[in-house]
Design a protein around this motif. Sequence first.
Motif, PDB file in Angstrom:
ATOM      1  N   LEU A   1     110.099  24.167  52.727  1.00 61.48           N
ATOM      2  CA  LEU A   1     111.271  25.151  53.499  1.00 61.48           C
ATOM      3  C   LEU A   1     111.644  24.178  54.611  1.00 61.48           C
ATOM      4  O   LEU A   1     110.857  23.174  54.931  1.00 61.48           O
ATOM      5  N   GLY A   2     112.582  24.631  55.149  1.00 62.02           N
ATOM      6  CA  GLY A   2     113.357  23.835  56.336  1.00 62.02           C
ATOM      7  C   GLY A   2     112.460  23.717  57.504  1.00 62.02           C
ATOM      8  O   GLY A   2     112.512  23.092  58.208  1.00 62.02           O
TER       9      GLY A   2
ATOM     10  N   VAL B   1     105.705  28.847  47.409  1.00 67.88           N
ATOM     11  CA  VAL B   1     105.598  28.874  45.951  1.00 67.88           C
ATOM     12  C   VAL B   1     105.875  30.338  45.551  1.00 67.88           C
ATOM     13  O   VAL B   1     105.424  31.317  46.022  1.00 67.88           O
ATOM     14  N   VAL B   2     106.451  30.396  44.365  1.00 66.41           N
ATOM     15  CA  VAL B   2     106.929  31.710  43.884  1.00 66.41           C
ATOM     16  C   VAL B   2     106.408  31.599  42.335  1.00 66.41           C
ATOM     17  O   VAL B   2     106.187  30.544  41.773  1.00 66.41           O
ATOM     18  N   TRP B   3     105.908  32.654  41.604  1.00 66.32           N
ATOM     19  CA  TRP B   3     105.705  32.697  40.157  1.00 66.32           C
ATOM     20  C   TRP B   3     105.922  33.909  39.732  1.00 66.32           C
ATOM     21  O   TRP B   3     105.903  35.145  40.292  1.00 66.32           O
ATOM     22  N   SER B   4     105.703  33.933  38.498  1.00 68.38           N
ATOM     23  CA  SER B   4     105.666  35.508  37.609  1.00 68.38           C
ATOM     24  C   SER B   4     104.409  35.952  37.325  1.00 68.38           C
ATOM     25  O   SER B   4     103.481  35.289  37.270  1.00 68.38           O
ATOM     26  N   ALA B   5     104.260  37.199  37.876  1.00 70.94           N
ATOM     27  CA  ALA B   5     103.182  38.067  38.065  1.00 70.94           C
ATOM     28  C   ALA B   5     103.246  39.297  37.411  1.00 70.94           C
ATOM     29  O   ALA B   5     104.387  39.969  37.235  1.00 70.94           O
TER      30      ALA B   5
ATOM     31  N   PHE C   1     103.399  31.799  51.244  1.00 70.03           N
ATOM     32  CA  PHE C   1     103.807  30.913  52.001  1.00 70.03           C
ATOM     33  C   PHE C   1     102.327  30.148  52.591  1.00 70.03           C
ATOM     34  O   PHE C   1     101.283  30.592  52.643  1.00 70.03           O
ATOM     35  N   SER C   2     102.536  28.721  52.805  1.00 65.48           N
ATOM     36  CA  SER C   2     101.384  28.040  53.706  1.00 65.48           C
ATOM     37  C   SER C   2     101.928  27.199  54.649  1.00 65.48           C
ATOM     38  O   SER C   2     103.049  26.657  54.544  1.00 65.48           O
ATOM     39  N   ALA C   3     101.107  27.439  55.832  1.00 64.04           N
ATOM     40  CA  ALA C   3     101.469  26.648  57.213  1.00 64.04           C
ATOM     41  C   ALA C   3     100.764  25.274  57.069  1.00 64.04           C
ATOM     42  O   ALA C   3     100.632  24.758  58.180  1.00 64.04           O
ATOM     43  N   ASP C   4      99.804  25.128  56.533  1.00 61.53           N
ATOM     44  CA  ASP C   4      98.714  24.034  56.322  1.00 61.53           C
ATOM     45  C   ASP C   4      98.670  23.260  55.267  1.00 61.53           C
ATOM     46  O   ASP C   4      97.448  22.935  54.890  1.00 61.53           O
TER      47      ASP C   4
ATOM     48  N   SER D   1     118.370  24.862  51.179  1.00 61.71           N
ATOM     49  CA  SER D   1     119.335  24.458  51.722  1.00 61.71           C
ATOM     50  C   SER D   1     119.461  24.572  53.162  1.00 61.71           C
ATOM     51  O   SER D   1     119.929  25.518  53.942  1.00 61.71           O
ATOM     52  N   GLY D   2     118.640  23.798  53.962  1.00 59.94           N
ATOM     53  CA  GLY D   2     118.279  24.169  55.562  1.00 59.94           C
ATOM     54  C   GLY D   2     117.495  25.352  55.561  1.00 59.94           C
ATOM     55  O   GLY D   2     116.428  25.797  54.858  1.00 59.94           O
TER      56      GLY D   2
END
Length: 256
Positions: free
Chosen positions: A50-51, A57-61, A73-76, A103-104
């Motif tokens: 991300l910006g 990550v997205v997936w079909s569940a 989401f991951s910040a590490d 996009s930004g």
Amino acid sequence: MPLHASAAILLAAAAPPAPAAEGDLPVFERSVLSSHEKIAANCYPCLARLGDGRLMVVWSATPGKGNCIVGAFSADHGQTWSEPVTLIQTGTGRDYDPCIVVSGKRVFVTSTTTAAGAGIHTSTTWCTRSEDNGGTWSELYEIPMNHRYTCGKTAHGVRLKSGTLLMGYSWDVLCEEGKTLQSEGEMHLRAGVMRSTDNGETWHNGGDTDATYEKVSGGAVHDTDEPSIVELDDGSVLMLMRTGSTHLYGARSTDE
């Protein structure tokens, strides 16, 4: 639609640079993002940065009846992940093939949605959009693909240096003729891109690819599918595609 469901989403994340004294640390570490113990089935992960520097990550569940698109989401650098949140759940069919376009601060997440029932014949592409790096999300809206059946949106899109957005996809030639297919081995796909020159407000069809080869098995697809795209240093766009052959196929574009 290609269906390769797995019990867990496994991601290999590049570990941050280690101090000299810790030079024996692995270059890659494996983390479990979602297991069957939480969600019955997880498939088609799509990863993007991300910006604000975080990974998404997205997936079909398949948490119960039906399918939906979830994200985390991951910040590490992918070592740990947030709990999955539902992003697309149409309730009208099966939601697969998630794609991320960044996009930004603006982020698009799309899905291929097929109606419940037998046969491969039609699909719709639904989208939700964030203006704040995934903090909040819009209501679902449809992106017209101008084809009867599209799929293969399993790799993240790109923002070119010019600002043009590209999102890869595939469309089926036989479904375009009004036919209903019963298996992936019957599919005759052509990989291409959707293009946007107004930061994702509208999308239009770009060029397609086609390939002729001998399939490795009757269950393999014809032609090109599931494109992955990147902009090279010279400004050209490289596309790699899944095929029913023994190799990936590639193509280049010099006009975005």
